[in-house]
Design a protein around this motif. Structure first.
Motif, PDB file in Angstrom:
ATOM      1  N   GLY C 234      -8.345  -7.541  -1.222  1.00 23.63           N
ATOM      2  CA  GLY C 234      -7.718  -6.875  -0.079  1.00 23.63           C
ATOM      3  C   GLY C 234      -6.605  -7.681   0.572  1.00 23.63           C
ATOM      4  O   GLY C 234      -5.485  -7.192   0.713  1.00 23.63           O
ATOM      5  N   PRO C 235      -6.883  -8.925   0.971  1.00 17.72           N
ATOM      6  CA  PRO C 235      -5.835  -9.710   1.628  1.00 17.72           C
ATOM      7  C   PRO C 235      -4.588  -9.863   0.760  1.00 17.72           C
ATOM      8  O   PRO C 235      -3.468  -9.855   1.273  1.00 17.72           O
ATOM      9  N   ILE C 236      -4.790  -9.946  -0.552  1.00 17.37           N
ATOM     10  CA  ILE C 236      -3.637 -10.084  -1.444  1.00 17.37           C
ATOM     11  C   ILE C 236      -2.848  -8.784  -1.456  1.00 17.37           C
ATOM     12  O   ILE C 236      -1.621  -8.778  -1.326  1.00 17.37           O
ATOM     13  N   ALA C 237      -3.583  -7.665  -1.588  1.00 12.84           N
ATOM     14  CA  ALA C 237      -2.912  -6.362  -1.537  1.00 12.84           C
ATOM     15  C   ALA C 237      -2.159  -6.234  -0.215  1.00 12.84           C
ATOM     16  O   ALA C 237      -1.007  -5.781  -0.184  1.00 12.84           O
ATOM     17  N   GLY C 238      -2.799  -6.649   0.877  1.00 12.09           N
ATOM     18  CA  GLY C 238      -2.147  -6.586   2.185  1.00 12.09           C
ATOM     19  C   GLY C 238      -0.880  -7.417   2.213  1.00 12.09           C
ATOM     20  O   GLY C 238       0.168  -6.973   2.697  1.00 12.09           O
ATOM     21  N   ALA C 239      -0.949  -8.623   1.667  1.00  8.18           N
ATOM     22  CA  ALA C 239       0.225  -9.498   1.663  1.00  8.18           C
ATOM     23  C   ALA C 239       1.344  -8.881   0.843  1.00  8.18           C
ATOM     24  O   ALA C 239       2.517  -8.919   1.225  1.00  8.18           O
ATOM     25  N   ILE C 240       0.989  -8.281  -0.289  1.00  5.40           N
ATOM     26  CA  ILE C 240       2.034  -7.693  -1.136  1.00  5.40           C
ATOM     27  C   ILE C 240       2.669  -6.502  -0.427  1.00  5.40           C
ATOM     28  O   ILE C 240       3.889  -6.415  -0.263  1.00  5.40           O
ATOM     29  N   ILE C 241       1.817  -5.588   0.052  1.00  5.61           N
ATOM     30  CA  ILE C 241       2.372  -4.363   0.645  1.00  5.61           C
ATOM     31  C   ILE C 241       3.171  -4.677   1.909  1.00  5.61           C
ATOM     32  O   ILE C 241       4.328  -4.294   2.044  1.00  5.61           O
ATOM     33  N   LEU C 242       2.559  -5.398   2.832  1.00  3.35           N
ATOM     34  CA  LEU C 242       3.261  -5.673   4.083  1.00  3.35           C
ATOM     35  C   LEU C 242       4.421  -6.635   3.872  1.00  3.35           C
ATOM     36  O   LEU C 242       5.356  -6.674   4.647  1.00  3.35           O
ATOM     37  N   GLY C 243       4.356  -7.445   2.806  1.00  2.00           N
ATOM     38  CA  GLY C 243       5.451  -8.369   2.540  1.00  2.00           C
ATOM     39  C   GLY C 243       6.622  -7.668   1.865  1.00  2.00           C
ATOM     40  O   GLY C 243       7.786  -7.981   2.129  1.00  2.00           O
ATOM     41  N   VAL C 244       6.339  -6.701   0.996  1.00  3.55           N
ATOM     42  CA  VAL C 244       7.403  -6.040   0.243  1.00  3.55           C
ATOM     43  C   VAL C 244       8.050  -4.925   1.062  1.00  3.55           C
ATOM     44  O   VAL C 244       9.260  -4.732   1.038  1.00  3.55           O
ATOM     45  N   LEU C 245       7.197  -4.222   1.814  1.00  3.31           N
ATOM     46  CA  LEU C 245       7.667  -3.056   2.566  1.00  3.31           C
ATOM     47  C   LEU C 245       8.995  -3.284   3.297  1.00  3.31           C
ATOM     48  O   LEU C 245       9.941  -2.520   3.117  1.00  3.31           O
ATOM     49  N   PRO C 246       9.117  -4.340   4.102  1.00  2.00           N
ATOM     50  CA  PRO C 246      10.362  -4.510   4.842  1.00  2.00           C
ATOM     51  C   PRO C 246      11.543  -4.802   3.931  1.00  2.00           C
ATOM     52  O   PRO C 246      12.695  -4.586   4.319  1.00  2.00           O
ATOM     53  N   GLU C 247      11.273  -5.284   2.709  1.00  2.00           N
ATOM     54  CA  GLU C 247      12.371  -5.672   1.836  1.00  2.00           C
ATOM     55  C   GLU C 247      12.975  -4.479   1.115  1.00  2.00           C
ATOM     56  O   GLU C 247      14.127  -4.527   0.695  1.00  2.00           O
ATOM     57  N   ILE C 248      12.187  -3.421   0.932  1.00  2.00           N
ATOM     58  CA  ILE C 248      12.705  -2.353   0.088  1.00  2.00           C
ATOM     59  C   ILE C 248      13.591  -1.363   0.832  1.00  2.00           C
ATOM     60  O   ILE C 248      14.330  -0.641   0.210  1.00  2.00           O
ATOM     61  N   SER C 249      13.529  -1.326   2.135  1.00  2.00           N
ATOM     62  CA  SER C 249      14.451  -0.394   2.776  1.00  2.00           C
ATOM     63  C   SER C 249      14.889  -0.916   4.131  1.00  2.00           C
ATOM     64  O   SER C 249      14.095  -1.529   4.856  1.00  2.00           O
ATOM     65  N   ARG C 250      16.136  -0.680   4.464  1.00  2.00           N
ATOM     66  CA  ARG C 250      16.666  -1.196   5.717  1.00  2.00           C
ATOM     67  C   ARG C 250      15.982  -0.601   6.947  1.00  2.00           C
ATOM     68  O   ARG C 250      15.623  -1.334   7.854  1.00  2.00           O
ATOM     69  N   PRO C 251      15.773   0.727   6.964  1.00  2.00           N
ATOM     70  CA  PRO C 251      15.129   1.277   8.175  1.00  2.00           C
ATOM     71  C   PRO C 251      13.765   0.647   8.408  1.00  2.00           C
ATOM     72  O   PRO C 251      13.395   0.365   9.550  1.00  2.00           O
ATOM     73  N   ILE C 252      13.049   0.370   7.317  1.00  2.43           N
ATOM     74  CA  ILE C 252      11.738  -0.241   7.504  1.00  2.43           C
ATOM     75  C   ILE C 252      11.904  -1.636   8.091  1.00  2.43           C
ATOM     76  O   ILE C 252      11.187  -2.045   9.001  1.00  2.43           O
ATOM     77  N   MET C 253      12.898  -2.365   7.585  1.00  5.48           N
ATOM     78  CA  MET C 253      13.200  -3.698   8.105  1.00  5.48           C
ATOM     79  C   MET C 253      13.470  -3.613   9.601  1.00  5.48           C
ATOM     80  O   MET C 253      12.951  -4.391  10.392  1.00  5.48           O
ATOM     81  N   GLU C 254      14.287  -2.628   9.962  1.00  4.20           N
ATOM     82  CA  GLU C 254      14.696  -2.441  11.354  1.00  4.20           C
ATOM     83  C   GLU C 254      13.489  -2.234  12.269  1.00  4.20           C
ATOM     84  O   GLU C 254      13.365  -2.847  13.307  1.00  4.20           O
ATOM     85  N   TYR C 255      12.599  -1.356  11.832  1.00  6.59           N
ATOM     86  CA  TYR C 255      11.462  -0.989  12.686  1.00  6.59           C
ATOM     87  C   TYR C 255      10.184  -1.638  12.203  1.00  6.59           C
ATOM     88  O   TYR C 255       9.088  -1.134  12.408  1.00  6.59           O
ATOM     89  N   ARG C 256      10.330  -2.761  11.543  1.00  6.11           N
ATOM     90  CA  ARG C 256       9.221  -3.449  10.914  1.00  6.11           C
ATOM     91  C   ARG C 256       8.049  -3.691  11.872  1.00  6.11           C
ATOM     92  O   ARG C 256       6.907  -3.355  11.570  1.00  6.11           O
TER      93      ARG C 256
END
Ligand SMILES: Nc1ncnc2c1ncn2[C@@H]1O[C@H](COP(=O)(O)OP(=O)(O)OP(=O)(O)O)[C@@H](O)[C@H]1O
Ligand SMILES: [Mg+2]
Lengths: 248, 285, 297
Positions: C234-256
């Motif tokens: 779980g923690p690894i999945a969490g690190a991957i998802i929450l770590g990658v999410l802001p990188e893949i799209s600018r709006p997500i980065m903005e409202y991270r």
């Protein structure tokens, strides 16, 4: 030398005397009944013996040594096992694992041994014997939280037995159980005691106490008001008063 | 000089008390560390500010800010906390942290990242005796806090609802068996606690003459430290701890000029006290 | 070849996974809430940075020492943490984080607000490591920790932690030395976080106090909770998802931050066990699929 010797044991909770200079002894292979009205201090007595609270005064001698300053885990290592009035199994572990926790008491003191795997055939075999003896076999892989109350109580006893205790503290094991369940549990307690384990039994059901115990200690308002055989207790006017006074 | 520092410290401590009291009340009754309480505090400041711009009257804006905060607090309790009470303690704590971060971001998106001025004229005037000087906003803070504390005290000791609330904090099960509607009591608790936080938000907005999205960040954690320092759930302890921290901050920074961050004072005090009294200044096991 | 940007993200994710994993030992396995994990991350980063830049230690000793120092501090701070429970513990650990950050920020010895610069990637074979090589180095270390975690989970230590997590008092009555096993969890969790800090410092090449503040602790905790507290993956999945999410799209980065907040909130409200928790929709679907595959009837 008695198995357990308690002298002038007292406990105060911020002005309230939950236990007041109580003394008695318990022997190996004996079931000693502890009775008394609600709030008499019975559970508090167990909490002091098992080291959960420090007493305000008095002495507790187990197998000739004072256990007054020991931590709960040290006391359990010496061979005092207990159950809780309001059952406290490890809810999200299965029955087998619950018992294993207590069985591990022989490994915990050594950091090196603690790193070993716990599901070893040898350990499991002994734990399964205990599970069988306490009538939990069909529940071995069930999570404790899913057990009916009666089996949770059995689980607590199995767990305490895994400590290989010389003394067992049972806090109202039959409360909340149906008649047959309670009868089976009493049979189990009798077997335990036949192996030479001393048992302190807190019990509200008079029939059960009178049936199981040769000796009974009566507490009321924190003090010991009587001690003796079931016949003596039954006819003791102080005891009658303590119980009737409560109802009147 | 000394009196001046004392007054400054008490004024700051008063605001801490207003924020922390709601927190300690929530803890007392639900056993939840309500981090998002500081979001409610900032919300109160924003609602107060915008209503002030509309109405132009400070006292009315204070009331509107308190009401806004109270309503928000009520919804947080009903929609987020109450459904989670059966879960391990970490669950509501994390929800609270999540809500708080989301709220701060929402303020930034809705009201913009800049600080907004809240230059309300209160109409009290400054007070100067020799070198001793109290600004209008300091007097305002002291007066409003005093009024709210008196109200709270009277409410908790003199009304049936207040008594029921204290009983609930002691033992909810027994209290409900006496026919008290525990759910309603919890709601009242949140309404009052949040209204106080809202008042604190408005007061600080006026005191610093600014309202900004992350104005709750430091109070959020400092108030937690204060509440723990006072003994979680203990109301007099919380007031005492608030004043102690307010004074300690003022004296450390103002008098001794120790180069230590003001906002860490509360935590140092808390950790030190917990070493000796694991349940806080006035807390019980 | 892997692009520089991708490698940067990969390294960041392994470091976060290591942090989430180490916090999971304290909070997931032993059940001790910690809101100040970034403090140990920071202690590791500063230790290795100071040893490297001031005392001239090479990477290969400064980073292991970072783990040792963080572990020791973890043990020392674990002691006051043992005196308090539950909510008091949560706030105490949070306070420790604020104080540690303040020390980095205000004590000139640690470089103050400017932080410490001039930390480099490690050298081997007479040259500086490339970033992909560095990525594989920390990945190997992380896999080692995962194996260790599995071993611990099967050991008496893991069992003792489980019992403490379930019911501290009952665990004590069943022979578990609660203090000892709690401190062990704090030491192990802090040491791994310290190691991650060392890796982080040598990767970023300069560090600042703000990298190790309370916000960072919340990010780490979010990963653990989001993925499934107490589970291994779980923690690894969490690190991957929450770590990658802001990188893949600018709006997500903005409202991270907003998204993090809402994710946490929604997760706890509707799926408190986390993504891979025992009772999550994902785990149940997974189990059901496996079941169907195994028994086609
Ligand atoms: N941790 C505690 N703090 C304060 N008071 C306590 C505590 N534990 C017990 N007491 C008080 O001590 C007294 C004795 O309680 P105890 O639980 O020992 O009674 P008991 O004989 O086991 O009663 P019951 O038959 O209801 O189980 C009660 O008045 C109880 O309220
Ligand atoms: Mg009892």
């Amino acid at each position: 030398m008695p198995l357990l010797g308690i002298t002038a044991l007292s406990k105060e909770f911020g002005g309230l005397r939950a236990l007041d200079r109580v003394s008695f002894t318990a022997e190996e292979g004996e079931i000693l009944g502890i009775i008394g009205p609600n709030g008499a201090g019975k559970t508090t007595l167990f909490n002091l013996i098992s080291g959960i609270y420090p007493p305000s005064g008095g002495e507790i001698i187990f197998q000739g040594k004072s256990i007054l300053r020991l931590k709960p885990y040290q006391i359990s290592h010496l061979g005092i096992g207990r159950t809780f009035q309001i059952v406290r199994p490890f809810q999200n572990l299965d029955v087998e694992t619950n018992v294993l926790v207590a069985y591990g008491h022989r490994f915990y003191p050594s950091l090196w041994k603690s790193t070993g795997p716990f599901r070893q055939p040898g350990n499991l075999r002994e734990v399964q014997t205990l599970i069988e003896r306490t009538g939990l076999r069909s529940y071995a892989k069930h999570l404790a939280k899913n057990l009916p109350l009666g089996f949770k109580k059995r689980l607590e006893i199995a767990r305490a037995l895994a400590l290989q205790p010389h003394l067992l503290l049972l806090d109202e094991p039959s409360a909340g159980l149906r008649f047959e369940e309670s009868a089976q549990l009493m049979e189990l307690i009798r077997q335990v005691c036949d192996q030479g384990i001393g048992v302190l039994l807190i019990e509200h059901n008079m029939h059960v106490v009178m049936d199981l115990c040769k000796r009974i200690v009566v507490l009321d308002h924190g003090s010991k008001i009587a001690e003796g055989s079931p016949e003596e207790i039954r006819s003791n006017s102080l005891v009658i008063q303590a119980y009737l006074g409560k109802e009147a | 000089m000394l009196w001046q520092q004392l007054a400054n410290g008490i004024a700051i401590g008063s605001v801490y008390a207003l924020i922390s009291l709601g927190l300690t009340m929530v803890y007392g009754i639900l056993r939840i560390l309500h981090v998002a309480h500081a979001g409610i505090y900032a919300l109160g400041a924003y609602v107060g500010l915008f209503s002030f711009r509309l109405i132009g009257n400070f006292w009315l804006s204070l009331i509107v800010g308190m009401a806004g905060a109270a309503i928000a607090g009520y919804f947080v309790e009903r929609l987020l906390y109450t459904p989670l009470l059966h879960l391990p303690r970490i669950a509501p704590l994390i929800v609270s942290i999540g809500l708080f971060t989301a709220l701060e971001e929402a303020f930034r998106i809705v009201a913009g990242p800049h600080t907004l001025a809240y230059n309300a004229r209160v109409g009290l005037g400054d007070l100067s005796i020799g070198s001793f000087h109290l600004t209008e906003t300091q007097i305002l803070i002291l007066l409003v806090t005093l009024a709210i504390l008196i109200f709270l005290w009277a409410f908790l000791t003199k009304t049936r609802t207040g008594l029921a609330m204290r009983a609930c904090a002691q033992d909810p099960e027994t209290t409900s068996s006496f026919g008290v509607n525990v759910s309603a009591i919890i709601a009242v608790n949140f309404l009052i606690g949040s209204a106080m936080a809202g008042a604190a938000g408005v007061l600080i907005g006026v005191y610093d003459n600014q309202v900004w999205p992350t104005m709750g960040s430091i109070p959020a954690y400092k108030a937690l430290a204060i509440v723990v320092l006072g003994g979680l759930g203990n109301i007099p302890g919380t007031v005492l701890a608030s004043i102690v921290v307010g004074l300690a901050e003022t004296f450390f920074i103002g008098v001794l000029a120790i180069p230590f961050p003001r906002d860490a004072v509360a935590f140092v005090a808390m950790i030190l006290v917990l070493m000796f009294k694991p349940y806080g200044l006035l807390g019980k096991a | 070849m892997i692009s520089g940007y991708l490698v940067t993200i990969l390294i960041t994710i392994v470091i976060y996974a290591m942090l989430a994993h180490s916090l999971n030992i304290i909070t997931g396995h032993a059940g001790q809430i910690s809101l100040g994990h970034a403090a140990f991350f920071g202690i590791g980063a500063y230790t290795s940075a100071m040893l490297y830049t001031e005392a001239g230690f090479p990477f290969w000793t400064s980073v292991p020492l970072a783990a040792v120092v963080a572990g020791i501090v973890g043990a020392l701070l674990g002691v006051p943490c043992l005196r308090v429970r539950d909510d008091f513990l949560a706030i105490t650990t949070m306070g420790i984080n604020f104080v540690v950050e303040a020390i980095f920020l205000y004590i000139p010895f640690f470089g103050g607000a400017m932080g410490i610069g001039g930390i480099n990637l490690p050298k081997w074979f007479g040259r500086e490591m490339t970033k992909p090589e560095y990525f594989f180095l920390i990945l190997v270390v992380f896999v080692f920790f995962l194996l260790l975690d599995r071993q611990l989970g099967r050991s008496w230590i893991g069992l003792a932690w489980a019992s403490i997590r379930e019911d501290e008092q009952a665990a004590g009555a069943m022979g578990v030395d609660v203090v000892r096993f709690k401190v062990l969890a704090f030491i192990l969790g802090s040491a791994i976080a310290g190691l991650a800090g060392g890796f982080y410092a040598h990767f970023l090449t300069f560090i600042m106090p703000q990298n190790f503040g309370f916000g960072q602790s919340i990010v780490i905790l979010s990963m653990v909770v989001f993925g499934g507290i107490g589970t291994r993956w779980g923690p690894i999945a969490g690190a991957i998802i929450l770590g990658v999410l802001p990188e893949i799209s600018r709006p997500i980065m903005e409202y991270r931050t907003l998204i993090y907040g809402v994710l946490l909130l929604g997760m706890m409200r509707f799926q408190p066990g986390g993504l891979l928790g025992p009772e999550s929709i994902l785990s149940k679907t997974f189990q059901r699929t496996i079941y169907r595959l195994v028994s086609p009837e």
